[in-house]
Design a protein around this motif. Structure first.
Motif, short mmCIF file in Angstrom:
data_model
loop_
_atom_site.label_atom_id
_atom_site.label_comp_id
_atom_site.label_asym_id
_atom_site.label_seq_id
_atom_site.Cartn_x
_atom_site.Cartn_y
_atom_site.Cartn_z
N VAL A 38 0.93 -1.22 -0.02
CA VAL A 38 -0.03 -0.14 0.11
C VAL A 38 0.98 1.43 -0.18
N SER A 39 0.34 2.38 -0.30
CA SER A 39 0.71 3.70 -0.19
C SER A 39 -0.06 4.55 0.85
N VAL A 40 0.75 5.32 1.39
CA VAL A 40 -0.01 6.08 2.66
C VAL A 40 0.44 7.53 2.39
N ILE A 77 -4.65 1.80 10.94
CA ILE A 77 -3.75 2.62 10.38
C ILE A 77 -4.71 3.88 9.67
N ALA A 78 -5.67 3.61 9.00
CA ALA A 78 -6.52 4.52 8.43
C ALA A 78 -7.11 5.57 9.41
N GLU A 79 -7.22 5.00 10.63
CA GLU A 79 -7.96 6.08 11.52
C GLU A 79 -7.06 7.03 12.11
N VAL A 84 -3.99 10.67 5.71
CA VAL A 84 -4.96 11.42 4.78
C VAL A 84 -5.50 10.17 4.14
N SER A 85 -4.84 9.43 3.41
CA SER A 85 -5.58 8.36 2.85
C SER A 85 -4.58 7.01 2.62
N PRO A 532 -10.71 12.00 0.81
CA PRO A 532 -9.70 13.03 0.93
C PRO A 532 -8.98 13.08 -0.21
N PRO A 533 -8.20 14.29 -0.57
CA PRO A 533 -8.31 15.39 0.23
C PRO A 533 -9.32 16.45 -0.10
N TYR A 534 -10.09 16.30 -1.08
CA TYR A 534 -11.26 17.01 -1.40
C TYR A 534 -12.44 16.83 -0.98
N GLY A 535 -12.85 15.79 -0.14
CA GLY A 535 -13.79 15.50 0.33
C GLY A 535 -15.00 14.80 -0.62
N LYS A 536 -14.43 14.26 -1.48
CA LYS A 536 -15.36 14.00 -2.72
C LYS A 536 -16.15 12.75 -2.19
#
Length: 883
Positions: A38-40, A77-79, A84-85, A532-536
Motif C-alpha cells: 500500500v501507499s500512505v 492505520i487509516a484511523e 490522509v488516505s 480525501p483530500p477534497y472530500g469527494k
C-alpha cells in the motif's frame, strides 16, 4: 469502514475479515494474501505513528510512504490523525495504442531528401539496416542529459540503439524478474509457508500452486528444494534462488527461462506469497518486494555479440518500449528502398541523451523502485533527469491526488527529476454502440472507447445513464462514480430487458457496502463519502458474469442516481481500467470526451502530452482531453506532440529490424521528453517550472482547418503543438550575435502546417524579393531534379551531401517558411560553407555542362549564404558580392 481506504482495500479487508470470522482451524491459511502493498499519504512527513501501527516502509518520499501492511491493521492505520488516505498497489498498464502495435496506419508522407524534391509517395514499411547511414550530426542532441523511460523493455539488437557494434543505451533496469523475501521487524513466528502460482502458458493453462513449509532457519538448500521442478510448470532455468539463512539474511527468487520469454511477459509474474506457519493474525511477518536487476553498457555490448539474444535476460515482450524509445533517443538513420524517390528518415528527437530503460511490472511499486533508481543514477552522474511515462489507468478521482501522481509531483517539485512527460491517454474518442440485439463483438484489435459520461442530478431529482455491454463480455466490468458537495446520491442498477429488467433489491444509500444478485449477475456496490483530500464522494460498482453462462448479459444496463438531500450534484462516471478489448461503454449520446485523461497523466507538475496529426493539423480523435476534476478544473494536457502515423522501431518479435507507423499518445510523450532533453543541454540549469513555461510558450497554437476548433478539442490541445526549435531557442535565451541558429536532429523539426510544395513556394516568394534571392530560386528551378538524382545515385555526391548535413539543412529552412530564416553557419560542429564547397566541387565533376557552369559561376554566392537571413540577401548581388 473509513473512507481513507480506497475501494480495492475496502474489498480486500472485508474479504479477509469474513474469512477470519469463519476460520475453524489454527492451520487454516487465508484464501488471499493477508498483507497488502500500500501507499500512505500523511499530513506531514513523520512516519512514526504509522509504523507503530504496523506499517513497514520500503520507500519514503516526503508525505508519501510505500510499503507493506497486514490487512488486519489497515483500518487502524487509516484511523490515525496523521493519515490522509491509504491506497492499494494499483495496477497500471502501458496505454493502448489507437491502432495495435505493429499494425500500419494510413499512408504518411516522408521528409524531403534533396534540393527541390517533391513529396515522396508512401514508402511502405521501412527497410532494415541495409544501406543505413546517419544523415546528420546535430549541434544539440541531448548530450549530458539522462532520459529515463518506464515501459515494457527494449530490443537492444535493433540498429536504432547501436552504432558500430556498441550500444547507445546507458543502462537497463529490470523490476520484473527478481523478488526478495525479508523478515519484517514484527517477525515472531518460527516457520514460513510459501505459495506461488505460475503464470499460465499455452502448455499449462491452469498451473498448480507451489507450496512449501520452511522451518527457521531456512538455508539456501531448503529454499532451493521448495522450488525443485516437481511440477511440469517449472523447468531448470525457470527459477534461480539465492540468499539465506533466513530470517537473518534475505532470500531471493530470480525468474528466467519460460518466465522471461516472448511467450510469458515477465511483467505478469505473480508475487511470491508468504504466511507465518502455523498461521496467526497480526502485523506483517514477511516482506516480499521486487528488486531491480541492472545491466550496464559493458553487459549490453557483450550481449550484442550474440544476436540470437538467448543469453540476455532483458527483453521487450510486446515491442511497446522499443517503439517509444526510438521516438525519444533512436539514432538518426537514412534508409534507401528500391522504388523510393528519396531515402526515408528515422530517428529520435534527442539521440545524444543517455537512455535508461526500466522494464516494470504492472504495480505502482515497481515503477516507484525504478524512478528511485533513476534519481540516484542521475545524482551520481551529476546529470539532469527527464522521465517519459507511457502507461496509465483510468480509475480514480482524476484530480491529481492519486498517490502515484502526488509522488511524481513531489520528485519534480523537489528537483530530483527535472521533468516528467506523461502520455495523456487514448480514451478521447466517442464510439457508437452496435445496433441493439447484435451478436457480434467489436473486431479483434480495434479498441472501443466511450468510457466516460457526466451529468447533473437536480435537487431531489434523478438521472439515468445507459451502459452498453456487447456480446460475449466474459470479464468483470467495473465502474466509478464521483460527485462533490453536500448532495447525497442513492444508486440503483437495472439489467437489460432480455434479463427481465431486474434491479438491485433496493437502492444503495451512502455510506454502504452491498453485495447482491441482479438477474443472476453478482454485483458489488461501495458508496463512500468524503474521500480525501477534497472530500469527494465515490460510488464504485462491478458486474460479474453469470456463473452458469460465464458472460454478462448483453444489452443496455441502466444506472439510476437519486438525489436525497435537496442539493444538486454534478457527477462523472468512468469505466474501470479499460483494456483494449473491453466490451462495455456508455450509450453514444451520453458519452463525454472531456475529462478522459489517464492516471498518472493527472499529476499536477507533470507535463501531460496529447497527440495530434502532423498532416491534417487535427487533434487525434483518440487523444484524451482535460481538464482535471479538481476544484480549479486545472487545464490539461499542457502540450501536444505527433501521435498519428509516428514511424517507430519495431522489436524483432514483430518485424525484424524494421520501422512502422503507429498511433497513440504513447509516442507523443517520449517526443516531448526528448525535446526537454534538448532544452536542458542548451540550458542545463532550467528548473521544472521554467521548462514547462518555456515549452508551452514556444508551442505553435492549435489551428484547425475546420473552424472553429470544437470545445472538446480545445480541452485536449493545451498550449498547442510542440515546436522543438522554438523550445530550444527559448531555453537558450537571447542568442549570441553572429552565432547563427542551433541545428537539431532531423526528428526534432516541427510538423508543417502546409504541404512541402506550399512551404517551398513561400520560401521562394520571400527569397525573390532581392536579386540574389531571384538568382538562387532560378538555380533551384534549373537544377533541383538533376542534383536530387545525383545525390541518390553518385556515391561521391551522396557522401558530400550527407557530410554537409543536407537533410538537416533542408529541414531547418523548410520547417517554418513564415519565420525569419537564417542559414546556419555550422552543422554538426563543421563549417557549412566548407561543406557547400565540397558539394560544388563534386557537382562540377559529375554534373551536366549547364550544372557545371552554374556551380562555378555562382560559387561565391552559395558560399556566402551561411549566417545570412533571407531579409539580408538584398545586401548581395547575384555573384555573392556585398553591396
Amino acid at each position: 469502514m473509513g473512507s481513507k481506504l480506497d475501494g480495492e482495500l475496502v474489498a480486500r479487508v472485508e474479504a479477509f475479515t469474513t474469512w477470519a470470522r469463519s476460520r475453524t482451524s489454527a492451520r487454516s491459511t487465508p484464501p488471499v494474501p493477508d498483507t497488502a502493498k500500500v501507499s500512505v499519504l500523511l499530513t506531514g512527513d513523520d512516519a512514526a505513528a504509522v509504523e507503530a501501527a504496523g506499517f513497514v516502509t520500503r520507500i519514503g518520499a516526503g508525505r508519501i510512504l510505500f510499503g507493506t501492511a497486514a490487512l488486519g491493521d489497515l483500518e487502524r492505520i487509516a484511523e490515525l490523525d496523521e493519515v490522509v488516505s491509504v491506497q492499494a498497489n494499483r495496477r497500471s498498464d502501458q496505454l493502448d495504442t489507437a491502432a495495435p502495435v505493429g499494425a500500419a496506419t494510413r499512408p504518411r508522407q516522408t521528409p524531403p531528401a534533396g534540393p527541390g524534391s517533391d513529396p515522396a509517395p508512401d514508402p511502405g514499411p521501412a527497410p532494415g539496416p541495409q544501406g543505413a547511414s546517419a544523415p546528420a550530426v546535430s549541434e544539440v542532441t541531448g548530450r549530458g542529459v539522462l532520459l529515463g523511460m518506464l515501459d515494457s523493455g527494449i530490443d537492444i539488437y535493433h540498429p536504432a540503439f547501436q552504432e558500430d557494434g556498441h550500444t547507445l543505451i546507458t543502462q537497463l533496469v529490470d523490476v520484473t524478474l527478481r523478488q526478495e523475501i525479508r523478515a519484517s521487524p514484527h517477525l515472531n513466528t518460527t516457520a514460513l509457508e510459501l505459495r506461488w502460482t505460475p503464470p499460465p502458458t499455452r502448455l499449462s493453462p491452469t498451473p498448480r500452486t507451489i507450496t512449501a513449509v520452511l522451518p527457521f532457519p531456512v538455508t539456501l538448500d531448503d529454499f532451493r528444494a521448495a522450488w525443485t521442478p516437481w511440477t511440469p510448470e517449472i523447468r531448470p532455468g525457470d527459477v534461480q534462488v539465492e540468499g539465506g539463512p533466513f530470517p537473518d539474511h534475505p532470500l531471493a527468487v530470480t525468474f528466467g527461462g519460460r518466465y522471461n520469454s516472448d511467450v510469458v511477459d515477465s511483467r505478469n509474474i505473480p508475487d511470491v506469497v508468504c504466511y507465518p506457519f502455523p498461521y496467526q493474525q497480526g502485523p506483517a511477518q514477511f516482506l516480499v518486494d521486487r528488486t531491480p536487476l541492472i545491466y550496464d553498457q559493458a553487459e549490453i555490448d557483450a550481449a550484442l555479440q550474440h544476436p540470437d539474444g538467448v543469453d540476455f535476460a532483458f527483453r521487450d515482450a510486446d515491442g511497446h518500449g522499443t517503439a517509444t524509445a526510438s521516438v525519444a533517443v533512436g539514432a538518426p538513420r537514412s534508409h534507401t528502398k528500391c522504388g523510393m524517390k528519396q531515402p526515408y528518415f528515422t530517428g529520435g528527437v534527442a539521440p545524444g541523451a543517455g537512455l535508461v530503460m526500466a522494464r516494470c511490472s504492472n504495480g505502482d511499486d515497481s515503477k516507484i523502485v525504478a524512478v528511485t533508481h533513476m534519481i540516484g543514477l542521475a545524482a551520481r552522474r551529476n546529470e539532469p533527469l527527464v522521465i517519459s511515462i507511457s502507461y496509465g489507468r483510468y480509475t480514480g478521482p482524476h484530480d491529481g491526488t492519486d498517490h502515484m501522481e502526488l509522488y511524481l509531483s513531489g520528485v519534480i517539485g523537489n528537483g530530483s527529476v527535472r521533468a516528467v512527460a506523461v502520455a495523456a491517454g487514448n480514451e478521447g474518442a466517442a464510439d457508437p454502440e452496435p445496433p441493439s440485439g447484435t451478436l457480434l463483438p467489436p473486431p479483434g484489435g480495434l479498441p472501443t472507447r466511450g468510457w466516460h459520461t457526466s451529468g447533473t442530478v437536480a435537487a431531489n431529482g434523478r438521472a439515468t445513464r445507459g451502459i452498453f455491454v456487447a456480446y460475449r463480455d466474459r470479464r468483470s466490468d467495473g465502474f466509478e462514480i464521483w460527485y462533490s458537495g453536500p448532495a447525497r446520491l442513492t444508486f440503483d442498477l437495472t439489467a437489460p430487458f432480455i434479463a427481465n429488467s431486474e434491479s438491485l433489491p433496493s437502492p444503495v444509500a451512502p455510506p454502504a457496502e452491498v453485495k447482491a444478485d441482479v438477474a443472476h449477475h453478482p454485483v458489488e456496490v461501495s458508496s463512500v463519502l468524503g474521500v480525501p483530500p477534497y472530500g469527494k464522494n465515490r460510488i464504485a460498482f462491478s458486474i460479474d458474469p453469470v456463473p452458469a453462462a460465464d458472460m454478462i448479459t448483453m444489452g443496455v444496463w441502466t444506472i439510476t442516481l437519486q438525489e436525497t438531500s435537496g442539493t444538486a450534484a454534478d457527477f462523472d462516471i468512468w469505466v474501470d481500467s479499460p483494456g483494449q478489448h473491453r466490451l462495455s461503454r456508455f450509450r453514444f449520446a451520453e458519452q463525454d470526451r472531456t475529462r478522459t485523461l489517464s492516471s498518472p497523466g493527472c499529476a499536477l507538475l507533470a507535463i501531460t502530452v496529447g497527440g495530434h496529426d502532423e498532416e491534417d493539423r487535427e487533434l487525434a480523435r483518440s487523444s484524451s482531453r482535460g481538464p482535471l476534476c479538481d476544484p480549479g478544473r486545472t487545464p490539461k494536457p499542457e502540450v501536444c506532440a505527433p501521435g498519428i502515423g509516428v514511424w517507430v522501431a519495431q522489436a524483432r518479435k514483430w518485424d525484424t529490424f524494421s520501422y512502422a507507423p503507429e498511433d497513440g499518445t504513447s509516442f507523443a510523450a517520449p517526443y516531448v521528453a526528448g525535446v526537454v532533453a534538448l532544452m536542458l543541454e542548451a540550458a542545463p540549469h532550467l528548473t521544472h517550472a521554467e521548462i514547462k513555461k518555456r515549452l508551452m510558450a514556444s508551442c505553435d497554437p492549435p489551428v484547425s482547418p475546420h473552424q472553429p476548433v470544437p470545445p472538446e478539442d480545445l480541452a485536449g490541445w493545451g498550449a498547442g503543438r510542440v515546436n522543438p526549435a522554438k523550445a530550444v531557442e527559448r531555453a537558450r535565451g537571447p542568442a549570441v550575435a553572429g552565432t547563427g541558429p542551433v541545428v537539431l536532429p532531423p526528428a526534432a523539426y516541427p510538423s508543417w502546417p502546409a504541404p512541402l510544395h506550399a512551404r517551398a513556394a513561400e520560401l521562394r516568394r520571400r527569397a525573390e524579393t532581392s536579386p540574389a534571392g531571384r538568382t538562387l530560386a532560378a538555380l533551384a528551378t534549373r537544377h533541383a531534379a538533376e542534383v536530387s538524382h545525383l545525390v541518390g545515385t553518385e556515391r561521391r555526391i551522396t557522401v558530400a551531401w550527407h557530410r554537409m548535413h543536407g537533410p538537416a539543412l533542408l529541414g531547418w529552412l523548410l520547417a517554418d517558411a513564415h519565420r525569419e530564416i537564417p542559414v546556419p553557419r555550422t552543422l554538426g560542429g563543421k563549417s557549412l560553407a566548407a561543406g557547400i564547397g565540397r558539394l560544388l566541387d563534386e557537382l562540377a565533376l559529375a554534373g551536366s555542362p549547364a550544372l557545371r557552369a552554374d556551380a562555378t559561376a555562382f560559387r561565391a554566392l552559395l558560399l556566402a549564404l551561411p549566417g545570412v537571413p533571407l531579409a539580408d540577401l538584398t545586401a548581395y548581388d547575384d555573384h555573392g558580392q556585398g553591396t
